[in-house]
Design a protein around this motif. Structure first.
Motif, short mmCIF file in Angstrom:
data_model
loop_
_atom_site.label_atom_id
_atom_site.label_comp_id
_atom_site.label_asym_id
_atom_site.label_seq_id
_atom_site.Cartn_x
_atom_site.Cartn_y
_atom_site.Cartn_z
N PHE A 75 34.05 33.30 38.26
CA PHE A 75 33.46 34.10 37.18
C PHE A 75 34.58 34.80 36.43
O PHE A 75 35.49 35.37 37.03
N TRP A 76 34.48 34.75 35.11
CA TRP A 76 35.38 35.50 34.23
C TRP A 76 34.53 36.20 33.18
O TRP A 76 33.95 35.56 32.32
N GLY A 77 34.46 37.51 33.29
CA GLY A 77 33.71 38.30 32.34
C GLY A 77 34.64 39.24 31.58
O GLY A 77 35.67 39.68 32.11
N GLU A 78 34.27 39.54 30.35
CA GLU A 78 35.12 40.40 29.53
C GLU A 78 35.35 41.75 30.19
O GLU A 78 36.45 42.31 30.12
N GLU A 79 34.31 42.29 30.83
CA GLU A 79 34.42 43.65 31.35
C GLU A 79 34.95 43.73 32.78
O GLU A 79 35.60 44.70 33.15
N THR A 80 34.68 42.70 33.60
CA THR A 80 35.06 42.77 35.01
C THR A 80 36.24 41.89 35.36
O THR A 80 36.75 41.95 36.48
N GLY A 81 36.68 41.06 34.41
CA GLY A 81 37.84 40.23 34.67
C GLY A 81 37.51 38.98 35.46
O GLY A 81 36.37 38.52 35.50
N GLN A 82 38.52 38.43 36.13
CA GLN A 82 38.41 37.14 36.78
C GLN A 82 38.25 37.28 38.29
O GLN A 82 38.91 38.11 38.92
N SER A 83 37.39 36.44 38.85
CA SER A 83 37.27 36.36 40.30
C SER A 83 38.44 35.57 40.86
O SER A 83 39.28 35.04 40.13
N ALA A 84 38.49 35.45 42.16
CA ALA A 84 39.63 34.80 42.80
C ALA A 84 39.72 33.33 42.44
O ALA A 84 40.81 32.80 42.19
#
Length: 265
Positions: A75-84
């Protein structure tokens, strides 16, 4: 990060119907905040860059839902960034056009794309206030509200309607979009600035505008819309005409205008 491909095919188990339900549910969350926006907290991430409670709430819903239902994707979201794990991933902009959202304008949108092995294979953009949903799967065409949609047939730049944006000005760049806009505006009949780059790309797909360009965007702004524009028959290049998805220099056209607009870029 390598340039995401938007050609070829890759097997996916996510259906368009499933993605439509998720993005419409996210839109319902957005509308609750939009209808009560006077009480919604607005913060600045940086100069001229806003985030609201609605951005955070929509992204939290999408991250929880998508990672629960499809744990094989990062997952890559604008607010939470990228997962591993970013090998294959959801790319999400919870509200593209946050400032417009906060001002009560209608053109903000939610954007979700699925990238597998470097290919954007599925994308959806939803404008909840307008109730317009655009969706595309690689190799299967583009759809607006369930109906197949196509780019325009406009073949003369002088008669064209074009759209752009000015995210570059937020970054105080010397090489910005102002001179480019002036050149192209003098050569076209209509110029528009809407609220969301994701929706701008969908408007190219729907023939509402004949070309769109912008610079200094992020992948989550354009991943879904770019696939939708391509699947509707459009072209996608950088400002030199190199085919592909380049968020820092994105040019989408109906194909017929590409050679006419490139010299002005």
């Amino acid at each position: 990060m390598p340039n995401p491909a938007v050609t070829g095919t890759a097997p996916i188990r996510v259906t368009q119907a499933a993605l439509e339900k998720v993005i419409r549910d996210a839109g319902m969350i957005g509308m609750k905040y939009f209808n009560n926006r006077k009480n919604v907290a607005i913060n600045k991430k940086s100069a001229r860059d806003f985030v609201t409670e609605a951005d955070v709430a929509i992204e939290a819903f999408l991250k929880e839902t998508l990672t629960r239902e499809y744990p094989e994707y990062g997952f890559w979201g604008e607010e939470t960034g990228q997962s591993a794990d970013q090998t294959s991933r959801w790319i999400v902009d919870p509200i593209d056009g946050t400032h417009s959202f906060a001002k009560g304008q209608y053109g903000w949108s939610i954007s979700i794309a699925l990238e597998i092995g470097g290919e954007i294979v599925l994308g959806a953009v939803y404008a909840p206030v307008l109730n317009d949903l655009y969706i595309a799967e690689k190799g299967k065409g583009a759809f607006k509200n369930g109906e197949r949609t196509y780019v325009s047939d406009e073949a003369v730049l002088g008669d064209a309607m074009i759209s752009t944006g000015f995210a570059c000005l937020r970054n105080y760049l010397a090489e910005n979009n102002l001179e480019r806009f002036c050149r192209i505006a003098q050569r076209t009949t209509g110029q528009r600035r809407f609220c969301s780059a994701a929706l701008d790309l969908c408007m190219v797909a729907d023939g509402q505008v004949d070309a769109f360009w912008e610079q200094e965007l992020n992948l989550y702004d354009v991943a879904a819309g770019a696939l939708i524009a391509l699947e509707a028959g459009g072209s996608l290049t950088d400002f030199k005409g190199n085919p592909g998805l380049f968020p820092k220099q994105i040019l989408a056209t109906n194909g017929k205008l590409l050679d006419q607009i490139l010299p002005l870029m």
